[in-house]
Design a protein around this motif. Structure first.
Motif, PDB file in Angstrom:
ATOM      1  N   THR A 117       5.019  -5.071  -7.029  1.00  0.00           N
ATOM      2  CA  THR A 117       4.538  -3.750  -7.733  1.00  0.00           C
ATOM      3  C   THR A 117       3.437  -2.980  -6.800  1.00  0.00           C
ATOM      4  OG1 THR A 117       2.696  -4.772  -8.655  1.00  0.00           O
ATOM      5  CG2 THR A 117       4.680  -5.120  -9.992  1.00  0.00           C
ATOM      6  N   PRO A 118       3.370  -1.762  -7.013  1.00  0.00           N
ATOM      7  CA  PRO A 118       2.296  -0.945  -6.404  1.00  0.00           C
ATOM      8  C   PRO A 118       1.079  -1.052  -6.997  1.00  0.00           C
ATOM      9  CG  PRO A 118       3.573   0.338  -7.647  1.00  0.00           C
ATOM     10  CD  PRO A 118       4.447  -0.883  -7.624  1.00  0.00           C
ATOM     11  N   TRP A 119       0.895  -1.943  -8.187  1.00  0.00           N
ATOM     12  CA  TRP A 119      -0.388  -2.002  -9.085  1.00  0.00           C
ATOM     13  C   TRP A 119      -0.773  -3.602  -9.115  1.00  0.00           C
ATOM     14  CZ3 TRP A 119       4.449  -0.337 -11.433  1.00  0.00           C
ATOM     15  CH2 TRP A 119       5.215  -1.455 -12.165  1.00  0.00           C
ATOM     16  N   THR A 171       0.928  -1.303   0.013  1.00  0.00           N
ATOM     17  CA  THR A 171      -0.071   0.052   0.245  1.00  0.00           C
ATOM     18  C   THR A 171       0.829   1.163  -0.132  1.00  0.00           C
ATOM     19  OG1 THR A 171      -0.118  -0.089   2.148  1.00  0.00           O
ATOM     20  CG2 THR A 171      -1.828  -1.146   1.010  1.00  0.00           C
ATOM     21  N   THR A 172       2.207   1.065  -0.381  1.00  0.00           N
ATOM     22  CA  THR A 172       3.039   2.210  -0.173  1.00  0.00           C
ATOM     23  C   THR A 172       2.911   3.373  -1.326  1.00  0.00           C
ATOM     24  OG1 THR A 172       4.988   1.254  -1.255  1.00  0.00           O
ATOM     25  CG2 THR A 172       4.865   0.865   1.141  1.00  0.00           C
ATOM     26  N   GLY A 173       2.134   2.591  -2.492  1.00  0.00           N
ATOM     27  CA  GLY A 173       2.493   3.280  -3.605  1.00  0.00           C
ATOM     28  C   GLY A 173       3.632   3.175  -4.398  1.00  0.00           C
ATOM     29  N   LYS A 174       4.812   2.709  -4.087  1.00  0.00           N
ATOM     30  CA  LYS A 174       6.067   2.551  -4.764  1.00  0.00           C
ATOM     31  C   LYS A 174       6.372   1.141  -4.766  1.00  0.00           C
ATOM     32  CE  LYS A 174       7.897   7.031  -3.351  1.00  0.00           C
ATOM     33  NZ  LYS A 174       9.023   7.661  -2.421  1.00  0.00           N
ATOM     34  N   GLY A 175       7.014   0.824  -5.736  1.00  0.00           N
ATOM     35  CA  GLY A 175       7.729  -0.557  -6.128  1.00  0.00           C
ATOM     36  C   GLY A 175       8.575  -0.944  -5.012  1.00  0.00           C
ATOM     37  N   ARG A 176       8.704  -2.158  -4.520  1.00  0.00           N
ATOM     38  CA  ARG A 176       9.469  -2.796  -3.414  1.00  0.00           C
ATOM     39  C   ARG A 176      10.250  -3.838  -4.000  1.00  0.00           C
ATOM     40  NH1 ARG A 176       4.931  -4.957   0.856  1.00  0.00           N
ATOM     41  NH2 ARG A 176       4.855  -3.139   2.242  1.00  0.00           N
ATOM     42  N   THR A 177      11.699  -3.637  -3.656  1.00  0.00           N
ATOM     43  CA  THR A 177      12.700  -4.535  -4.124  1.00  0.00           C
ATOM     44  C   THR A 177      13.370  -5.091  -2.849  1.00  0.00           C
ATOM     45  OG1 THR A 177      14.540  -2.736  -3.898  1.00  0.00           O
ATOM     46  CG2 THR A 177      13.162  -3.027  -6.034  1.00  0.00           C
ATOM     47  N   ARG A 222       8.882   3.154 -10.926  1.00  0.00           N
ATOM     48  CA  ARG A 222       8.289   2.740 -12.271  1.00  0.00           C
ATOM     49  C   ARG A 222       6.707   3.060 -11.798  1.00  0.00           C
ATOM     50  NH1 ARG A 222       9.083  -2.864 -15.198  1.00  0.00           N
ATOM     51  NH2 ARG A 222       9.194  -2.158 -17.350  1.00  0.00           N
ATOM     52  N   LYS A 223       5.942   3.378 -12.971  1.00  0.00           N
ATOM     53  CA  LYS A 223       4.681   3.524 -12.979  1.00  0.00           C
ATOM     54  C   LYS A 223       3.866   2.555 -14.242  1.00  0.00           C
ATOM     55  CE  LYS A 223       4.764   6.507  -9.793  1.00  0.00           C
ATOM     56  NZ  LYS A 223       4.168   6.239  -8.287  1.00  0.00           N
ATOM     57  N   ALA A 224       3.020   1.920 -13.850  1.00  0.00           N
ATOM     58  CA  ALA A 224       2.040   1.296 -14.956  1.00  0.00           C
ATOM     59  C   ALA A 224       0.763   1.932 -15.059  1.00  0.00           C
ATOM     60  CB  ALA A 224       2.181   0.005 -14.465  1.00  0.00           C
ATOM     61  N   THR A 225       0.477   2.133 -16.397  1.00  0.00           N
ATOM     62  CA  THR A 225      -0.858   2.743 -16.626  1.00  0.00           C
ATOM     63  C   THR A 225      -1.626   1.620 -17.790  1.00  0.00           C
ATOM     64  OG1 THR A 225       0.021   4.196 -18.270  1.00  0.00           O
ATOM     65  CG2 THR A 225      -0.249   5.045 -16.210  1.00  0.00           C
ATOM     66  N   SER A 273      -8.368  -4.531  -4.903  1.00  0.00           N
ATOM     67  CA  SER A 273      -7.995  -5.729  -4.107  1.00  0.00           C
ATOM     68  C   SER A 273      -7.181  -5.494  -3.169  1.00  0.00           C
ATOM     69  CB  SER A 273      -7.441  -6.778  -5.123  1.00  0.00           C
ATOM     70  OG  SER A 273      -7.270  -8.156  -4.491  1.00  0.00           O
ATOM     71  N   ALA A 274      -7.461  -5.864  -1.837  1.00  0.00           N
ATOM     72  CA  ALA A 274      -6.770  -6.122  -0.517  1.00  0.00           C
ATOM     73  C   ALA A 274      -6.593  -4.385  -0.301  1.00  0.00           C
ATOM     74  CB  ALA A 274      -5.462  -6.653  -0.773  1.00  0.00           C
ATOM     75  N   GLY A 275      -7.650  -3.389  -0.502  1.00  0.00           N
ATOM     76  CA  GLY A 275      -7.475  -2.104  -0.374  1.00  0.00           C
ATOM     77  C   GLY A 275      -6.522  -1.386  -1.480  1.00  0.00           C
ATOM     78  N   ILE A 276      -6.155  -2.015  -2.322  1.00  0.00           N
ATOM     79  CA  ILE A 276      -5.271  -1.306  -3.403  1.00  0.00           C
ATOM     80  C   ILE A 276      -6.341  -1.315  -4.520  1.00  0.00           C
ATOM     81  CG2 ILE A 276      -3.362  -1.616  -4.761  1.00  0.00           C
ATOM     82  CD1 ILE A 276      -2.165  -3.445  -2.341  1.00  0.00           C
ATOM     83  N   SER A 277      -6.233  -0.019  -5.222  1.00  0.00           N
ATOM     84  CA  SER A 277      -7.023   0.233  -6.414  1.00  0.00           C
ATOM     85  C   SER A 277      -6.095   0.679  -7.393  1.00  0.00           C
ATOM     86  CB  SER A 277      -7.868   1.450  -6.101  1.00  0.00           C
ATOM     87  OG  SER A 277      -8.859   0.970  -5.017  1.00  0.00           O
ATOM     88  N   THR A 278      -6.231  -0.017  -8.715  1.00  0.00           N
ATOM     89  CA  THR A 278      -5.694   0.547 -10.067  1.00  0.00           C
ATOM     90  C   THR A 278      -6.549   0.789 -11.031  1.00  0.00           C
ATOM     91  OG1 THR A 278      -3.972  -1.204  -9.448  1.00  0.00           O
ATOM     92  CG2 THR A 278      -4.053  -0.674 -11.958  1.00  0.00           C
TER      93      THR A 278
END
Length: 228
Positions: free
Chosen positions: A116-118, A92-98, A139-142, A210-215
């Protein structure tokens, strides 16, 4: 006497190889993923296999996930595939994790881990934008669906990893109508589209949660070139 010296040395070398023991050491992740292993924003668990002829211990870099097991003892002369589980929380951070997982055996092997954040939307296809620092974190995905003015139907495909996922529309002219089960956690949603009788193009937004995350998924429909 000296002309036989090379032959004597060769015989000695062959004898030493024959009398000595042959050791084989091999370790690798399976399947092998040169680009790393990818988890999606609502995904809280994934696995990989570790093949090793030697006992091993694992270390990790990244505080957003855990690994199980952290070590495994392989008996001499035995080769084995052992499952490793990655466990995390929804991103839920809005950023990618590595992250990075390293196996320490006779050889040292590593595999990168990303979250991913998406959400995992497979159609329409993702369009990626790199951040200024060109890292996975920025990185962003649309997701964009383009339709003709005469379109009356379309579809989405996605995979979710949490219960009670939802898909909503902010416009009456595009509505989710029918969900088809494709595979475990994977779906195709049929969309009903009202033809655009205006000369002006229009857009709407579908939101997968899903799981509180919206795309968001943007739906664009062209204007009717014959409209007055």
């Amino acid at each position: 006497m000296f002309r036989f010296l090379p032959i004597l040395i060769l015989v000695f070398a062959l004898t030493a190889c024959t009398e000595g023991s042959y050791e084989r050491h091999e370790s690798y992740f399976y399947p092998q993923r040169p680009d790393g292993q990818l988890l999606y924003a609502d995904q809280t668990m994934d696995t990989t296999l570790i093949y090793s002829l030697d006992s091993w211990q694992a270390t990790k870099e990244g505080d957003w996930f855990s690994i199980t097991p952290e070590s495994f003892e392989v008996k001499p002369g035995v080769s084995i595939f052992n499952k490793m589980t990655f466990t995390t929380t929804p991103n839920t951070t809005g950023k990618g994790r590595t992250g990075l997982v390293t196996i320490h055996a006779y050889h040292t092997i590593s595999q990168s881990l990303y979250q991913t954040p998406w959400l995992n939307i497979t159609y329409p296809f993702a369009q990626y934008t790199e951040g200024e620092d060109h890292t996975f974190a920025t990185r962003k995905a649309t997701f964009r669906l383009s339709l003709l003015s005469s379109a009356t139907a379309s579809q989405l495909r996605f995979t979710t990893y949490a219960e009670n996922a939802s898909l909503t529309s902010d416009a009456e002219w595009v509505t989710p109508e029918k969900t088809i089960f494709l595979a475990p956690n994977s779906y195709e949603v049929k969309l009903t589209i009202q033809p655009n009788k205006s000369k002006d193009a229009r857009s709407a937004q579908l939101t997968l949660t899903s799981a509180g995350i919206s795309t968001p998924i943007t739906v664009e429909q062209a204007g009717d070139p014959e409209a007055k």
